[in-house]
Enzyme design. Structure first.
Site, PDB file in Angstrom:
ATOM      1  N   TYR A 156      12.453  -4.098  75.647  1.00  0.00           N
ATOM      2  CA  TYR A 156      13.646  -3.702  74.890  1.00  0.00           C
ATOM      3  C   TYR A 156      14.692  -2.976  75.759  1.00  0.00           C
ATOM      4  O   TYR A 156      15.807  -2.746  75.315  1.00  0.00           O
ATOM      5  CB  TYR A 156      13.284  -2.811  73.684  1.00  0.00           C
ATOM      6  CG  TYR A 156      12.251  -3.378  72.737  1.00  0.00           C
ATOM      7  CD1 TYR A 156      11.860  -4.713  72.805  1.00  0.00           C
ATOM      8  CD2 TYR A 156      11.653  -2.577  71.769  1.00  0.00           C
ATOM      9  CE1 TYR A 156      10.898  -5.225  71.946  1.00  0.00           C
ATOM     10  CE2 TYR A 156      10.693  -3.091  70.899  1.00  0.00           C
ATOM     11  CZ  TYR A 156      10.312  -4.416  71.005  1.00  0.00           C
ATOM     12  OH  TYR A 156       9.357  -4.908  70.148  1.00  0.00           O
ATOM     13  N   LYS A 173      13.226  -1.941  61.826  1.00  0.00           N
ATOM     14  CA  LYS A 173      14.305  -1.479  62.712  1.00  0.00           C
ATOM     15  C   LYS A 173      15.586  -1.381  61.884  1.00  0.00           C
ATOM     16  O   LYS A 173      15.868  -2.243  61.048  1.00  0.00           O
ATOM     17  CB  LYS A 173      14.511  -2.478  63.854  1.00  0.00           C
ATOM     18  CG  LYS A 173      15.699  -2.174  64.759  1.00  0.00           C
ATOM     19  CD  LYS A 173      16.938  -2.958  64.400  1.00  0.00           C
ATOM     20  CE  LYS A 173      18.116  -2.601  65.271  1.00  0.00           C
ATOM     21  NZ  LYS A 173      19.338  -3.367  64.906  1.00  0.00           N
ATOM     22  N   ASN A 212      15.122   2.464  54.137  1.00  0.00           N
ATOM     23  CA  ASN A 212      13.780   1.946  54.441  1.00  0.00           C
ATOM     24  C   ASN A 212      12.722   3.041  54.295  1.00  0.00           C
ATOM     25  O   ASN A 212      11.619   2.784  53.815  1.00  0.00           O
ATOM     26  CB  ASN A 212      13.760   1.344  55.849  1.00  0.00           C
ATOM     27  CG  ASN A 212      14.669   0.122  55.944  1.00  0.00           C
ATOM     28  OD1 ASN A 212      15.044  -0.455  54.926  1.00  0.00           O
ATOM     29  ND2 ASN A 212      15.028  -0.266  57.156  1.00  0.00           N
TER      30      ASN A 212
END
Ligand code: NAP
Length: 261
Positions: free
Chosen positions: A40, A217, A227
């Site tokens: 990443y 994410k 979330n």
């Protein structure tokens, strides 16, 4: 090993400032598990976000990319992860994919050595099939702490959930809202309306109900908080069985030489 039940995914948070701000917002919101990877290219920013927050008990996971799975290369990468993140030790270190330079007789002893060296508390595997998990457990001489795979209402991974239950390790769900494809599924929208929740929250609550740890994410503070709200949503048996029925085996991460083909 207890893996905190809702993690924060950081794939595609490549802009350093945006990434460290998102990690700080996630920690302020209450997340205590952050997921990153060599691939990443954001570990320094993830580490910065953690270091500048007030949160103390952060569970941190990273992964070694598939071109560094030879014995020495793996250990070098493990040391590099810890350095870039600015921590003494990771909580979980994953083999990101069992492919390319993956060789169970080299990679898995190196993973055990990384733990002996104090680079990680827990052993992680990612993107394995049940057969590859069996082979890995033979080489490790123990089950890993966690296995991270794509899992959401459209790809329910029953065989891998059974495998995790039988061997006593934690299954971690990546792409847990299928990059928001769940918002287009009528049954999920129906359950969301019933509970005055959102489709993302319903998906995450269904995974929590199954004993899986989702790691959504999100870049925006609104999505980060939304979330996290999944922890307050409890689905009833009728909701769960409605969602159980929508499996389509659709993947968001797939390519011709992936381990499951
Ligand atoms: P995901 O979490 O299912 O979806 C992320 C996408 O959904 C982003 O575009 C995000 O947009 C959007 N989103 C987030 N919350 C939302 C909400 N409440 N409503 C509407 N849209 C929302 O997919 P993912 O990032 O691929 O997977 C999660 C994490 O799993 C990754 O970040 C990574 O840490 C890990 N992962 C691991 C592997 C592996 O091979 N082990 C592979 C893929 C992913 P915004 O950013 O604009 O909020």
């Amino acid at each position: 090993m207890d893996v905190p039940q809702l993690g924060f995914g950081t794939y595609q948070l490549t802009d350093p400032e945006r990434c460290s701000t998102a990690v700080q917002t996630a920690l302020e919101t209450g997340y205590r598990h952050v997921d990153t990877a060599e691939y990443y290219e954001n570990e320094a920013a993830v580490g910065e976000g953690i270091a500048t927050s007030d949160a103390e008990d952060v569970f941190l996971a990273s992964k070694v990319w598939r071109d560094r799975l030879g014995h020495e290369a793996f250990l070098e990468s493990a040391r590099e992860r810890v350095d870039l993140l600015g921590v003494d030790s990771l909580d979980l270190l994953y083999v990101h994919w069992p492919m390319d330079t993956y060789d169970p007789a080299e990679t898995l002893p190196a993973l055990l050595e990384a733990r002996e060296e104090g680079l990680t508390r827990g052993l992680g595997l990612s993107n394995f099939t049940p057969e590859l998990m069996d082979e890995a457990i033979d080489h490790l001489g123990e089950a890993p702490a966690a296995h991270q795979v794509e899992l959401h209402p459209l790809l329910q991974q029953e065989a891998l959930r059974d495998h995790a239950d039988r061997h006593g390790y934690q299954l971690v769900a990546y792409a847990p809202i299928a990059r928001n494809a769940v918002a287009d599924v009528p049954e999920i929208r129906q359950v969301a309306e019933k509970h005055d929740a959102t489709p993302a929250q319903v998906s995450l609550a269904w995974e929590l109900e199954k004993g899986v740890v989702p790691i959504p994410k999100a870049g925006s503070p609104a999505h980060i908080r939304e979330n996290y709200g999944a922890l307050d949503l409890s689905l009833d048996d009728e909701d769960v069985s409605l969602i159980d029925g929508i499996e389509t085996e659709e993947r968001v991460v797939d390519f011709p030489n992936a381990p499951w083909h």
